[in-house]
Design a protein around this motif. Structure first.
Motif, PDB file in Angstrom:
ATOM      1  N   UNK A 177       0.834  -1.200   0.000  1.00 47.65           N
ATOM      2  CA  UNK A 177       0.000   0.000   0.000  1.00 47.65           C
ATOM      3  C   UNK A 177       0.868   1.249   0.000  1.00 47.65           C
ATOM      4  N   UNK A 178       1.914   1.247   0.806  1.00 49.59           N
ATOM      5  CA  UNK A 178       2.810   2.401   0.893  1.00 49.59           C
ATOM      6  C   UNK A 178       3.545   2.618  -0.421  1.00 49.59           C
ATOM      7  N   UNK A 179       4.089   1.541  -0.975  1.00 49.42           N
ATOM      8  CA  UNK A 179       4.834   1.653  -2.229  1.00 49.42           C
ATOM      9  C   UNK A 179       3.955   2.211  -3.347  1.00 49.42           C
ATOM     10  N   UNK A 180       2.730   1.732  -3.411  1.00 48.78           N
ATOM     11  CA  UNK A 180       1.819   2.193  -4.464  1.00 48.78           C
ATOM     12  C   UNK A 180       1.490   3.663  -4.283  1.00 48.78           C
ATOM     13  N   UNK A 181       1.213   4.061  -3.047  1.00 54.83           N
ATOM     14  CA  UNK A 181       0.874   5.450  -2.786  1.00 54.83           C
ATOM     15  C   UNK A 181       2.051   6.368  -3.116  1.00 54.83           C
ATOM     16  N   UNK A 182       3.238   5.998  -2.672  1.00 52.34           N
ATOM     17  CA  UNK A 182       4.434   6.807  -2.923  1.00 52.34           C
ATOM     18  C   UNK A 182       4.694   6.924  -4.423  1.00 52.34           C
ATOM     19  N   UNK A 183       4.483   5.826  -5.151  1.00 51.97           N
ATOM     20  CA  UNK A 183       4.720   5.834  -6.597  1.00 51.97           C
ATOM     21  C   UNK A 183       3.810   6.823  -7.318  1.00 51.97           C
TER      22      UNK A 183
END
Length: 307
Positions: free
Chosen positions: A20-26
């Protein structure tokens, strides 16, 4: 006896927070750009991103087919809610309201369409749309979402979205800057302004002011600024002449603001004013001076815009 304290690295749920974090940051820069386009305020856009993040962390990712579209949908809905609140705040705002200027990297200007849509002039045009029209226009014209995706984001049918998009495009087309304005043309106009400040001779500036030029100053009731628009080349020139000494003391310097050349004016190293402009057919039709200190806080660093 089995070791009940050990967790397996193959547990699919163990990676969910990271995913979830990786997707949001991307997608963060994209989501910020969506929110800023809808609100014209970086501070409110950041609040919307925080709300989007909190909502995103509660989503079952297995149910999400298109993560980018889903995040844009959350951001749009949060921004629409805030846009209505922002509208009420503007009603009691002291003097003209201008968008919060952003210091952008020169490469933003390389994406001509994005630079046009985040310009101060275009953001002021978008202010004349209804909130739902603004959302539909931005998602369709800037981020190229299809009508079905936009319909989900704004809780309308695709047919209704098509009608809103047509109405918004017609409205914007009648008010957007006329013709393509190159960075060189903008720099030349700003150079004329700076020469006028440096020399005290406003004739060069008067030569490139449109007869119906509008000067807007945003002090927010905190910094000194005109409390109403100043209209007409002679009136604008007279207002600039009256403040010429103060302008010269602020040491104008070139910068890229919202993807376009602009001027920063400093006092004792502190940014005091951002001056941007609108050009139509080679003449300055809009001068925008942002002095509200609350809108200058982000100018210490560049903001990345993306679509």
């Amino acid at each position: 006896m089995a070791d009940t304290t050990r967790t397996t690295s193959h547990d699919p749920d163990s990676r969910r927070p990271d995913l979830a974090t990786e997707t949001f940051v991307a997608h963060r820069n994209l989501l910020f750009t969506v929110a800023y386009e809808l609100l014209g305020s970086a501070a409110d856009a950041e609040d919307v991103l925080q709300e989007t993040w909190l909502r995103w962390t509660g989503v079952d990712l297995d149910t999400v087919r298109d993560q980018r579209a889903y995040l844009i949908r959350i951001t749009t809905r949060r921004a629409l809610d805030r846009l209505r609140t922002l509208g009420r705040r503007k009603e009691s705002y002291v003097g003209p309201w201008l968008p919060e200027p952003l210091l952008t990297a020169p490469d933003v200007a390389e994406d001509v369409e994005l630079a046009e849509h985040v310009s101060m002039a275009m953001l002021l045009v978008l202010e004349t749309l209804l909130p739902i029209e603004r959302a539909v226009f931005v998602l369709r014209e800037v981020f190229d979402l299809d009508y079905e995706e936009i319909a989900e984001a704004v809780d309308k049918t695709p047919t209704a979205v098509r009608q809103l998009a047509y109405r918004a495009r017609s409205h914007v087309a009648a008010r957007r800057p006329r013709g393509n304005v190159s960075a060189a043309d903008t720099r030349a106009a700003l150079a004329a302004f700076q020469r006028a400040v440096d020399t005290g001779d406003l004739q060069h500036l008067l030569d490139i002011l449109a007869p119906d030029v509008v000067f807007l100053g945003d002090g927010g009731g905190v910094a000194r600024a005109a409390l109403s628009p100043i209209v007409g080349a002679e009136a604008v020139t007279a207002a600039l002449a009256a403040g010429l000494g103060n302008l010269a003391a602020r040491a104008p310097e070139p910068a890229h603001i919202n993807g376009h050349p602009a001027l920063l004016l400093r006092i004792d190293g502190r940014i005091d004013t951002v001056l941007a402009l609108r050009l139509d057919d080679g003449l300055i039709t809009g001068l925008y001076s942002v002095r509200n200190p609350g809108k200058l806080a982000r100018l210490q660093h560049e903001t990345t815009l993306h679509r």
